[in-house]
Design a protein around this motif. Structure first.
Motif, PDB file in Angstrom:
ATOM      1  N   LEU A  69       1.072  -1.100   0.045  1.00  0.00           N
ATOM      2  CA  LEU A  69      -0.051   0.148   0.120  1.00  0.00           C
ATOM      3  C   LEU A  69       0.874   1.130  -0.098  1.00  0.00           C
ATOM      4  CD1 LEU A  69      -3.009  -0.812   2.419  1.00  0.00           C
ATOM      5  CD2 LEU A  69      -2.869  -1.102  -0.023  1.00  0.00           C
ATOM      6  N   GLN A  70       2.017   1.189   0.741  1.00  0.00           N
ATOM      7  CA  GLN A  70       2.972   2.396   0.914  1.00  0.00           C
ATOM      8  C   GLN A  70       3.601   2.439  -0.656  1.00  0.00           C
ATOM      9  OE1 GLN A  70       5.957   1.279   3.287  1.00  0.00           O
ATOM     10  NE2 GLN A  70       6.100   3.442   4.411  1.00  0.00           N
ATOM     11  N   GLN A  71       3.997   1.437  -1.289  1.00  0.00           N
ATOM     12  CA  GLN A  71       4.311   1.380  -2.673  1.00  0.00           C
ATOM     13  C   GLN A  71       3.363   1.944  -3.592  1.00  0.00           C
ATOM     14  OE1 GLN A  71       5.807  -2.569  -3.470  1.00  0.00           O
ATOM     15  NE2 GLN A  71       7.376  -2.471  -2.363  1.00  0.00           N
ATOM     16  N   LEU A  72       1.978   1.853  -3.279  1.00  0.00           N
ATOM     17  CA  LEU A  72       0.997   2.438  -4.105  1.00  0.00           C
ATOM     18  C   LEU A  72       0.482   3.926  -3.757  1.00  0.00           C
ATOM     19  CD1 LEU A  72      -1.061  -0.998  -4.366  1.00  0.00           C
ATOM     20  CD2 LEU A  72      -0.304   0.387  -6.336  1.00  0.00           C
ATOM     21  N   GLY A  73       1.242   4.406  -2.753  1.00  0.00           N
ATOM     22  CA  GLY A  73       1.002   5.583  -2.335  1.00  0.00           C
ATOM     23  C   GLY A  73      -0.165   5.976  -1.756  1.00  0.00           C
ATOM     24  N   VAL A  74      -0.537   4.983  -0.808  1.00  0.00           N
ATOM     25  CA  VAL A  74      -1.972   5.008  -0.105  1.00  0.00           C
ATOM     26  C   VAL A  74      -1.442   5.802   1.230  1.00  0.00           C
ATOM     27  CG1 VAL A  74      -3.692   3.664   1.352  1.00  0.00           C
ATOM     28  CG2 VAL A  74      -2.949   3.081  -1.107  1.00  0.00           C
ATOM     29  N   GLY A  75      -1.914   7.123   1.576  1.00  0.00           N
ATOM     30  CA  GLY A  75      -1.513   7.594   2.484  1.00  0.00           C
ATOM     31  C   GLY A  75      -2.409   7.309   3.978  1.00  0.00           C
ATOM     32  N   VAL A  76      -1.731   7.120   5.009  1.00  0.00           N
ATOM     33  CA  VAL A  76      -2.497   6.933   6.260  1.00  0.00           C
ATOM     34  C   VAL A  76      -2.559   7.862   7.043  1.00  0.00           C
ATOM     35  CG1 VAL A  76      -2.752   5.204   8.288  1.00  0.00           C
ATOM     36  CG2 VAL A  76      -1.748   4.395   6.037  1.00  0.00           C
ATOM     37  N   TYR A  77      -4.091   8.304   7.703  1.00  0.00           N
ATOM     38  CA  TYR A  77      -3.914   9.655   8.736  1.00  0.00           C
ATOM     39  C   TYR A  77      -4.266   8.720   9.835  1.00  0.00           C
ATOM     40  CZ  TYR A  77      -3.992  12.763   4.661  1.00  0.00           C
ATOM     41  OH  TYR A  77      -3.874  13.439   3.574  1.00  0.00           O
ATOM     42  N   ASN A  78      -3.651   8.635  10.856  1.00  0.00           N
ATOM     43  CA  ASN A  78      -3.780   7.995  12.119  1.00  0.00           C
ATOM     44  C   ASN A  78      -4.491   9.004  13.061  1.00  0.00           C
ATOM     45  OD1 ASN A  78      -2.633   5.711  11.450  1.00  0.00           O
ATOM     46  ND2 ASN A  78      -0.382   6.482  12.246  1.00  0.00           N
ATOM     47  N   GLY A  79      -5.183   8.621  14.053  1.00  0.00           N
ATOM     48  CA  GLY A  79      -5.850   9.281  15.109  1.00  0.00           C
ATOM     49  C   GLY A  79      -6.635  10.477  14.637  1.00  0.00           C
ATOM     50  N   SER A  80      -7.734   9.863  13.573  1.00  0.00           N
ATOM     51  CA  SER A  80      -8.585  10.764  12.753  1.00  0.00           C
ATOM     52  C   SER A  80      -9.631  10.849  13.708  1.00  0.00           C
ATOM     53  CB  SER A  80      -8.889  10.149  11.299  1.00  0.00           C
ATOM     54  OG  SER A  80      -7.778  10.196  10.748  1.00  0.00           O
ATOM     55  N   THR A  81     -10.300  12.221  13.942  1.00  0.00           N
ATOM     56  CA  THR A  81     -11.314  12.362  14.569  1.00  0.00           C
ATOM     57  C   THR A  81     -12.054  13.456  14.144  1.00  0.00           C
ATOM     58  OG1 THR A  81     -10.188  13.719  16.130  1.00  0.00           O
ATOM     59  CG2 THR A  81     -10.495  11.619  16.927  1.00  0.00           C
ATOM     60  N   GLY A  82     -13.465  13.852  14.477  1.00  0.00           N
ATOM     61  CA  GLY A  82     -14.286  14.895  14.133  1.00  0.00           C
ATOM     62  C   GLY A  82     -14.507  14.899  12.504  1.00  0.00           C
ATOM     63  N   LEU A  83     -14.819  14.074  11.988  1.00  0.00           N
ATOM     64  CA  LEU A  83     -15.256  13.830  10.501  1.00  0.00           C
ATOM     65  C   LEU A  83     -16.221  14.509  10.145  1.00  0.00           C
ATOM     66  CD1 LEU A  83     -12.871  11.521  11.120  1.00  0.00           C
ATOM     67  CD2 LEU A  83     -13.786  10.463   9.000  1.00  0.00           C
ATOM     68  N   GLY A 128     -19.707  20.828   1.916  1.00  0.00           N
ATOM     69  CA  GLY A 128     -19.653  21.458   0.736  1.00  0.00           C
ATOM     70  C   GLY A 128     -18.737  20.711  -0.112  1.00  0.00           C
ATOM     71  N   GLY A 129     -18.753  19.479  -0.306  1.00  0.00           N
ATOM     72  CA  GLY A 129     -18.091  18.619  -1.008  1.00  0.00           C
ATOM     73  C   GLY A 129     -16.633  18.426  -0.472  1.00  0.00           C
ATOM     74  N   GLU A 130     -16.399  18.716   0.717  1.00  0.00           N
ATOM     75  CA  GLU A 130     -15.153  18.422   1.267  1.00  0.00           C
ATOM     76  C   GLU A 130     -15.243  17.544   2.456  1.00  0.00           C
ATOM     77  OE1 GLU A 130     -12.507  22.403   0.096  1.00  0.00           O
ATOM     78  OE2 GLU A 130     -13.644  22.588   1.926  1.00  0.00           O
ATOM     79  N   LEU A 131     -14.071  16.843   2.630  1.00  0.00           N
ATOM     80  CA  LEU A 131     -13.890  16.052   3.944  1.00  0.00           C
ATOM     81  C   LEU A 131     -12.863  16.704   4.881  1.00  0.00           C
ATOM     82  CD1 LEU A 131     -14.443  13.480   5.610  1.00  0.00           C
ATOM     83  CD2 LEU A 131     -12.479  12.413   4.122  1.00  0.00           C
ATOM     84  N   LEU A 132     -13.552  17.105   6.206  1.00  0.00           N
ATOM     85  CA  LEU A 132     -12.809  17.518   6.911  1.00  0.00           C
ATOM     86  C   LEU A 132     -12.502  16.885   8.403  1.00  0.00           C
ATOM     87  CD1 LEU A 132     -15.186  19.793   5.912  1.00  0.00           C
ATOM     88  CD2 LEU A 132     -13.638  21.511   7.017  1.00  0.00           C
ATOM     89  N   ASP A 142      -5.608  19.820  11.616  1.00  0.00           N
ATOM     90  CA  ASP A 142      -6.747  19.925  10.782  1.00  0.00           C
ATOM     91  C   ASP A 142      -6.484  19.551   9.270  1.00  0.00           C
ATOM     92  OD1 ASP A 142      -8.528  20.296  13.013  1.00  0.00           O
ATOM     93  OD2 ASP A 142      -8.149  22.569  12.805  1.00  0.00           O
ATOM     94  N   TYR A 143      -7.247  18.796   8.711  1.00  0.00           N
ATOM     95  CA  TYR A 143      -7.195  18.529   7.209  1.00  0.00           C
ATOM     96  C   TYR A 143      -8.461  18.786   6.503  1.00  0.00           C
ATOM     97  CZ  TYR A 143      -2.806  15.948   8.102  1.00  0.00           C
ATOM     98  OH  TYR A 143      -1.481  15.957   8.651  1.00  0.00           O
ATOM     99  N   VAL A 144      -8.293  19.018   5.271  1.00  0.00           N
ATOM    100  CA  VAL A 144      -9.266  19.215   4.142  1.00  0.00           C
ATOM    101  C   VAL A 144      -8.884  18.401   2.936  1.00  0.00           C
ATOM    102  CG1 VAL A 144     -10.945  20.632   2.889  1.00  0.00           C
ATOM    103  CG2 VAL A 144      -9.934  21.401   5.070  1.00  0.00           C
ATOM    104  N   LEU A 145      -9.767  17.360   2.564  1.00  0.00           N
ATOM    105  CA  LEU A 145      -9.716  16.447   1.310  1.00  0.00           C
ATOM    106  C   LEU A 145     -10.802  16.563   0.578  1.00  0.00           C
ATOM    107  CD1 LEU A 145      -8.310  13.063   2.807  1.00  0.00           C
ATOM    108  CD2 LEU A 145      -6.718  15.223   2.159  1.00  0.00           C
ATOM    109  N   GLN A 146     -10.617  16.400  -0.565  1.00  0.00           N
ATOM    110  CA  GLN A 146     -11.714  16.737  -1.588  1.00  0.00           C
ATOM    111  C   GLN A 146     -12.101  15.534  -2.542  1.00  0.00           C
ATOM    112  OE1 GLN A 146     -10.097  20.382  -3.466  1.00  0.00           O
ATOM    113  NE2 GLN A 146     -11.888  21.507  -2.441  1.00  0.00           N
ATOM    114  N   PRO A 147     -12.294  14.306  -1.938  1.00  0.00           N
ATOM    115  CA  PRO A 147     -12.405  12.945  -2.559  1.00  0.00           C
ATOM    116  C   PRO A 147     -13.412  12.938  -3.604  1.00  0.00           C
ATOM    117  CG  PRO A 147     -12.937  12.840  -0.334  1.00  0.00           C
ATOM    118  CD  PRO A 147     -12.668  14.073  -0.303  1.00  0.00           C
TER     119      PRO A 147
END
Ligand code: SF4
Length: 579
Positions: A495-509, A513-517, A524-529
């Motif tokens: 998965l690492q070789q495939l560039g899959v990023g892992v966000y540990n300790g993720s809370t408050g999802l 508006g079309g974003e994942l916070l 704090d992160y904002v993704l637009q999957p």
């Protein structure tokens, strides 16, 4: 044991394995005092006198094996065990006659063979498991492998079995992710340089593949271990042209190697009878009954087969158009296709035992009464768990893992997976790659199939993922930390070789508006999957069962419908066999 094998018309050889620095105890010994990365203990380097004593131990072992009726022995000289530790510069830093030049490094195994030859009869088979592909730094070179193979032949070895990879190698060599027959080339290579028979190994799990290898002249024999745990009648079924009835080893390692590493007895995921033959037997049912099994996932299929094998009249009812349930979903994940063999096994065996299967059929009280059934097995499996969002305005598509597997192609360029276990990792695999060919597997893991580099290692070729995938997990532990030790590391690496990023300790999802916070360990992160896939476990699917309970029907609830705690195929098959 030897008498039993001979009475059944077989031959049996005993493997002599000295673990050397892989011995998990503080008195382990080796060529040099270099700790193995997979052991907590550092070995002690043997003195020359102790080496002589060890040669005598091998000789005594071989002599006793012949006295005990064995037809031969296999000396384990590969996989990074004791004798291999003398052969490879990685672990042999000695400066005496057992170290330094290659002549010195191969001295010990050759002295052992010569000394054994002195005490055993001419017809006693001597097999040597020689490492052709080390897959570690400072392993053997091609020239050394060939020189050693020739020396073994001259010393009187009758058959060479090929060994692949040290146990400490960071390249998977036997798991289901390894395409079948990926190392046949190693036997083929060796065969060109010796005149004694050579056996091919690793991920050879069907009679058809074995036949193909031997008839193409790539090897003179094949070696199998796990396939015989999965089906002790493998050879007989192959001989009788019944390979469709073979319970195929899927290469999961979950109930064989992983159980050994957690201090349990080795068994088999697809065959829970393995290593329990004396305490767990299929006896005919005292009162034979007509039984309906509802659900054709792994629990229902296992229960139906066991009941039919015990002489009951069984019918299976399944709402879907095919057998397999979660197993069929899993089989679509790249590297897990072997589960299709398990579905084929159940399907063929159920046919063999005359079990009627009703697909596309929901089971109702009327079916029970009309069919004159006496008992009911409820094995309707699981449904994916939902997620309680902190906020969700519905602006992003959220799918469960079943939907994601079915709609893989249409999920867009960027997907977020929620979850930390095997399903999340499998879905991330499925969303980023397709099934590898043997050639792709070798190049992705840096295996030099020409053996031009020492240890058969070369630069890994980069993998190109289909899309960007990120995994969000609540925990701060390593991804898949509850999965089997022997395979999870390779899945994480992939998965690492495939560039899959892992966000540990993720809370408050939140989806807004079309974003994942979300917040990951204070940031704090904002993704637009394009889509979000939930892989958060399962809950039992047993809503309709109450009708039958209220009607007083004798009922057994099995598999995920009964309990989702620690649910996996190993647990389900075992429980649906034992109930
Ligand atoms: Fe094969 Fe898995 Fe059984 Fe081991 S547990 S023998 S790998 S099917």
């Amino acid at each position: 044991i030897t008498n039993a094998v001979h009475e059944a018309g077989g031959k049996i050889a005993m493997q002599i394995l000295h673990a050397g620095r892989y011995g998990v105890h503080d008195k382990c010994v080796s060529a040099s005092a270099i700790q193995a990365p997979i052991n907590i203990y550092t070995p002690r380097a043997l003195s020359v006198e102790e080496i002589q004593n060890t040669i005598q131990d091998f000789v005594n072992c071989a002599r006793r094996a012949e006295e005990a009726g064995y037809d031969g022995i296999e000396i384990m000289g590969s996989e990074g065990y004791f004798l291999h530790q003398f052969i490879a510069p990685r672990t042999n830093k000695r400066e005496d006659e057992y170290g330094g030049t290659f002549e010195n490094r191969m001295r010990l195994p050759l002295e052992i063979i010569a000394a054994i030859r002195e005490v055993v009869s001419e017809k006693f088979m001597l097999i040597y498991r020689i490492s052709v592909v080390d897959l570690v730094e400072e392993g053997s070179s091609k020239e050394e492998v060939i020189q050693f193979a020739k020396a073994l032949e001259t010393a009187g070895v009758h058959l060479l079995n090929t060994g692949i990879g040290w146990h400490e190698a960071r390249i998977p060599t036997i798991s289901m992710r390894v395409p079948r027959g990926s190392f046949v080339w190693a036997a083929e290579l060796l065969k060109q340089h010796v005149s004694i028979p050579v056996s091919a190994t690793n991920r050879i799990n069907t009679p058809e593949l074995a036949e193909e290898i031997i008839s193409a002249g790539k090897a003179d024999a094949v070696s199998m271990a796990r396939p015989l745990l999965a089906d002790p009648h493998f050879v007989l079924k192959a001989k009788n042209n019944q390979s469709n009835l073979i319970n195929t080893c899927v290469g999961c390692n979950q109930a064989c190697l992983d159980q050994i590493f957690s201090g349990e007895i080795a068994s088999c995921l697809v065959n829970p009878f393995a290593a329990r033959e004396l305490t767990m037997q299929l006896l005919p049912s005292t009162y034979k009954k007509k039984i309906a099994v509802v659900g054709a996932g792994v629990a229902g299929l296992t229960a139906a087969l066991v009941l039919a094998q015990r002489g009951n009249e069984v019918e299976v009812f399944e709402q879907q158009e095919s057998l397999g349930g979660q197993l069929r979903l899993a089989a679509q994940v790249p590297g897990k296709e072997e589960f299709f063999e398990t579905i084929r096994y159940y399907s063929e065996q159920l046919k063999h035992f005359g079990v009627k299967i009703h697909l596309n059929t929901s089971f109702e009280l009327k079916n029970f009464q009309d069919g004159n059934f006496e008992e009911l097995v409820w094995a309707t499996g699981v449904v994916p768990s939902e997620y309680a969002w902190e906020e969700n305005d519905g602006s992003l598509p959220v799918l469960n893992y079943v939907e994601a597997i079915q709609k893989n192609a249409s999920l867009g360029n960027e997907v977020v997976v929620l979850g930390a276990g095997g399903i999340a990792m499998d879905v991330a695999s499925l969303l980023t790659q397709t099934t590898e060919t043997k050639e792709e597997y070798s190049s992705h893991w840096g295996i030099d199939v020409q053996l031009e580099h020492r240890g058969a290692l070369q630069e890994k070729q980069e993998r190109t993922p289909f899309r960007k995938v990120s995994i969000l997990q609540r925990s701060n532990k390593k991804l898949g930390n509850k999965l089997g030790k022997t395979t999870v590391w390779s899945h994480r690496t992939e998965l690492q070789q495939l560039g899959v990023g892992v966000y540990n300790g993720s809370t408050g999802l939140k989806i807004l508006g079309g974003e994942l916070l979300f917040n990951s360990n204070g940031i704090d992160y904002v993704l637009q999957p394009n889509a979000i896939v939930l892989c958060l476990g399962q809950r039992s699917a047993q809503t309709d069962v109450l009708t039958f309970v209220e009607a007083g029907i004798p009922l057994h609830v099995l598999g995920g419908a009964h309990d989702t705690n620690g649910l996996d195929a190993r647990k389900v098959i075992r429980e649906a066999t034992e109930w």
